[in-house]
Design a protein around this motif. Structure first.
Motif, PDB file in Angstrom:
ATOM      1  N   ILE B  38       0.839  -1.199   0.000  1.00 21.54           N
ATOM      2  CA  ILE B  38       0.000   0.000   0.000  1.00 21.54           C
ATOM      3  C   ILE B  38       0.870   1.243   0.000  1.00 21.54           C
ATOM      4  CG2 ILE B  38      -1.492   1.386   1.534  1.00 21.54           C
ATOM      5  CD1 ILE B  38      -2.796  -1.289   2.361  1.00 21.54           C
ATOM      6  N   PHE B  39       0.476   2.213  -0.819  1.00 16.40           N
ATOM      7  CA  PHE B  39       1.087   3.541  -0.746  1.00 16.40           C
ATOM      8  C   PHE B  39       0.009   4.521  -0.332  1.00 16.40           C
ATOM      9  CE2 PHE B  39       2.013   7.738  -2.369  1.00 16.40           C
ATOM     10  CZ  PHE B  39       3.326   7.919  -1.980  1.00 16.40           C
ATOM     11  N   ALA B  40       0.349   5.391   0.624  1.00 14.98           N
ATOM     12  CA  ALA B  40      -0.566   6.473   0.994  1.00 14.98           C
ATOM     13  C   ALA B  40       0.204   7.783   0.948  1.00 14.98           C
ATOM     14  CB  ALA B  40      -1.143   6.228   2.386  1.00 14.98           C
ATOM     15  N   GLY B  41      -0.265   8.681   0.140  1.00 14.13           N
ATOM     16  CA  GLY B  41       0.339  10.011   0.052  1.00 14.13           C
ATOM     17  C   GLY B  41      -0.347  10.925   1.057  1.00 14.13           C
ATOM     18  N   LEU B 101      -3.803  10.282  -1.666  1.00 17.03           N
ATOM     19  CA  LEU B 101      -3.611   9.234  -2.682  1.00 17.03           C
ATOM     20  C   LEU B 101      -3.458   7.900  -1.964  1.00 17.03           C
ATOM     21  CD1 LEU B 101      -2.964   8.095  -5.529  1.00 17.03           C
ATOM     22  CD2 LEU B 101      -0.595   8.779  -5.165  1.00 17.03           C
ATOM     23  N   PHE B 114       6.255  -4.795  -4.499  1.00 20.11           N
ATOM     24  CA  PHE B 114       7.043  -3.572  -4.265  1.00 20.11           C
ATOM     25  C   PHE B 114       7.236  -2.803  -5.571  1.00 20.11           C
ATOM     26  CE2 PHE B 114       8.495  -6.975  -1.412  1.00 20.11           C
ATOM     27  CZ  PHE B 114       8.090  -6.438  -0.203  1.00 20.11           C
ATOM     28  N   LYS B 115       7.653  -3.540  -6.612  1.00 19.51           N
ATOM     29  CA  LYS B 115       7.895  -2.927  -7.930  1.00 19.51           C
ATOM     30  C   LYS B 115       6.593  -2.387  -8.513  1.00 19.51           C
ATOM     31  CE  LYS B 115      12.168  -4.742  -8.085  1.00 19.51           C
ATOM     32  NZ  LYS B 115      12.451  -4.621  -6.625  1.00 19.51           N
ATOM     33  N   LEU B 117       3.923  -1.431  -6.928  1.00 18.09           N
ATOM     34  CA  LEU B 117       3.468  -0.261  -6.166  1.00 18.09           C
ATOM     35  C   LEU B 117       4.204   0.993  -6.628  1.00 18.09           C
ATOM     36  CD1 LEU B 117       1.662   0.526  -3.700  1.00 18.09           C
ATOM     37  CD2 LEU B 117       3.734   0.393  -2.315  1.00 18.09           C
ATOM     38  N   GLU B 118       5.526   0.884  -6.742  1.00 17.83           N
ATOM     39  CA  GLU B 118       6.326   2.037  -7.170  1.00 17.83           C
ATOM     40  C   GLU B 118       5.954   2.441  -8.593  1.00 17.83           C
ATOM     41  OE1 GLU B 118      10.599   1.496  -6.986  1.00 17.83           O
ATOM     42  OE2 GLU B 118      10.885   3.672  -7.042  1.00 17.83           O
ATOM     43  N   VAL B 121       2.617   4.379  -8.620  1.00 19.86           N
ATOM     44  CA  VAL B 121       2.727   5.730  -8.054  1.00 19.86           C
ATOM     45  C   VAL B 121       3.494   6.653  -8.997  1.00 19.86           C
ATOM     46  CG1 VAL B 121       3.633   7.094  -6.136  1.00 19.86           C
ATOM     47  CG2 VAL B 121       2.497   4.910  -5.677  1.00 19.86           C
ATOM     48  N   GLU B 122       4.593   6.172  -9.566  1.00 19.62           N
ATOM     49  CA  GLU B 122       5.374   7.025 -10.473  1.00 19.62           C
ATOM     50  C   GLU B 122       4.584   7.354 -11.742  1.00 19.62           C
ATOM     51  OE1 GLU B 122       8.066   8.584  -9.564  1.00 19.62           O
ATOM     52  OE2 GLU B 122       8.120   7.508  -7.655  1.00 19.62           O
ATOM     53  N   LYS B 125       2.079  10.091 -10.850  1.00 22.24           N
ATOM     54  CA  LYS B 125       2.743  11.399 -10.706  1.00 22.24           C
ATOM     55  C   LYS B 125       3.075  11.989 -12.080  1.00 22.24           C
ATOM     56  CE  LYS B 125       3.495  11.537  -6.099  1.00 22.24           C
ATOM     57  NZ  LYS B 125       3.240  12.674  -5.200  1.00 22.24           N
ATOM     58  N   ALA B 126       3.486  11.115 -13.015  1.00 19.42           N
ATOM     59  CA  ALA B 126       3.974  11.616 -14.307  1.00 19.42           C
ATOM     60  C   ALA B 126       2.865  11.871 -15.314  1.00 19.42           C
ATOM     61  CB  ALA B 126       4.982  10.621 -14.893  1.00 19.42           C
ATOM     62  N   ASN B 127       1.803  11.074 -15.278  1.00 19.67           N
ATOM     63  CA  ASN B 127       0.889  11.051 -16.429  1.00 19.67           C
ATOM     64  C   ASN B 127      -0.559  11.405 -16.166  1.00 19.67           C
ATOM     65  OD1 ASN B 127       2.956  10.237 -18.222  1.00 19.67           O
ATOM     66  ND2 ASN B 127       2.818   8.168 -17.385  1.00 19.67           N
ATOM     67  N   VAL B 128      -0.922  11.667 -14.920  1.00 18.54           N
ATOM     68  CA  VAL B 128      -2.331  11.916 -14.644  1.00 18.54           C
ATOM     69  C   VAL B 128      -2.548  13.413 -14.389  1.00 18.54           C
ATOM     70  CG1 VAL B 128      -4.297  11.359 -13.176  1.00 18.54           C
ATOM     71  CG2 VAL B 128      -2.624   9.586 -13.729  1.00 18.54           C
TER      72      VAL B 128
END
Lengths: 77, 147, 147, 77
Positions: B38-41, B101, B114-115, B117-118, B121-122, B125-128
């Motif tokens: 899980i990623f939480a911004g 997020l 892990f891969k 998830l990263e 997220v990247e 950040k780049a395309n949305v």
């Protein structure tokens, strides 16, 4: 063609609207941008991309869809 | 591009920690899953030229953003062997300390999560096309730029 | 090695999704944090030679395990710029679909959290003396080996 | 010296106990293992490591601490 131009973020602050309708004869994104920058000179000072059919396009893309969006740098997340 | 229905990723306001906990709970019936990542911004109280951020106000070119989220989802499922993936992003005001997020990936085995998830997220950040307006405690603002 | 107090990482039984949600909530007052990454290991209903896993029963050489968790924590803080790190591991019986490992890292910026999360999980798998006994639905068992 | 030997996982199934006290004259881990494998021949069929002072050690480590643990492959997480 009547275009529906959408402005986001800092660009909407410059144009003082989030979208507007503009009559535009056939042409490219670059030609449209020339029209918009004449109307809003401050646009020229900002970094932005143009989306056409929900894809980022270059200046020589021919406009075939009425919806065009001007997008400042993304900052989601 | 698949013809799957494009989901709405946006949530009005912050994403609660309980929403995240509940999302995990919903996956406990999926017994082929062995690993969740899980990623939480979270909105930071950054100090910029003596002023402190109190909130971020998010706006988006929603139709395009949801299309991009969908493309990211498809690309991620194509690249990594995942069981599930969920993405939620806030719109509107999110105060410092709140979550804007939430990305959730699950797989039978841990190595890929892990891969994946990263990657998700990247890509976001780049395309949305999401735009964050940093509101300072003095009510002035500036437009955020991702680094 | 630092002289910080060694914490007890073990929790009796499964780790609830609510516990994970609550852990996130506790970090919302930490306004320098911009990114959280979480790993949750879930017990899979693996099928092995026609028998299905119904639970894993965890035991550990607890003193050494807590020392190793502590060393992993120190090494991770040394290698990555993190704000917080929490590790919880189950002891005793954890049924399929339930969570047995919860790793939670937080940082001001996102880039480090993915690597730090993977580092912690791989270190745990490799270096912490925890032993999982896979209990099958017919009540026979086998000792799990990490891959 | 009286050693406290701890057994985990499948090893405790072989020894039928989770720990035991054993009188052991000075020596190395290897020498202790010879004693244990004589007592529990099935240990020889299993893959395991030895922990002394909460660290994995090799056979030529001299035993200076009374607590010794026999650890099968780890399977946490």
């Amino acid at each position: 063609m009547n275009l529906n131009i959408k402005y986001f973020g800092v660009l909407a602050e410059i144009t003082k609207c989030s979208e507007e309708t503009l009559s535009f004869s056939e042409g490219t994104v670059g030609e449209l941008l020339a029209v918009l920058q004449a109307k809003y000179p401050a646009l020229g000072t900002k970094d932005f991309q143009v989306a056409h059919k929900q894809e980022i396009v270059t200046k020589d893309t021919k406009i075939t869809n009425p919806e065009i969006a001007l997008l400042p740098p993304f900052s989601g997340g | 591009m698949s013809e799957k229905k494009i989901k709405n990723v946006f949530i009005e306001g912050p994403i609660s920690s309980q929403f995240i906990g509940d999302s995990i709970a919903k996956h406990q019936s999926k017994k082929a899953i062995g690993a969740h990542a899980i990623f939480a911004g979270q909105v930071r109280a950054d100090e910029i030229e003596g002023k402190t951020v109190s909130a971020i106000e998010y706006s988006a070119y929603e139709e395009m953003a949801n299309t991009k989220f969908h493309e990211i989802r498809e690309a991620t499922f194509g690249a990594f062997e995942l069981s599930c993936m969920h993405i939620y992003h806030s719109l509107g005001t999110v105060a410092t300390g709140e979550i804007c997020l939430f990305v959730f990936v699950s797989a039978p085995r841990r190595k890929v999560v892990f891969k994946a998830l990263e990657f998700v997220v990247e890509e976001i950040k780049a395309n949305v096309p999401v735009f964050g307006k940093e509101i300072f405690t003095d009510e002035s603002h500036q437009w955020k730029v991702n680094s």
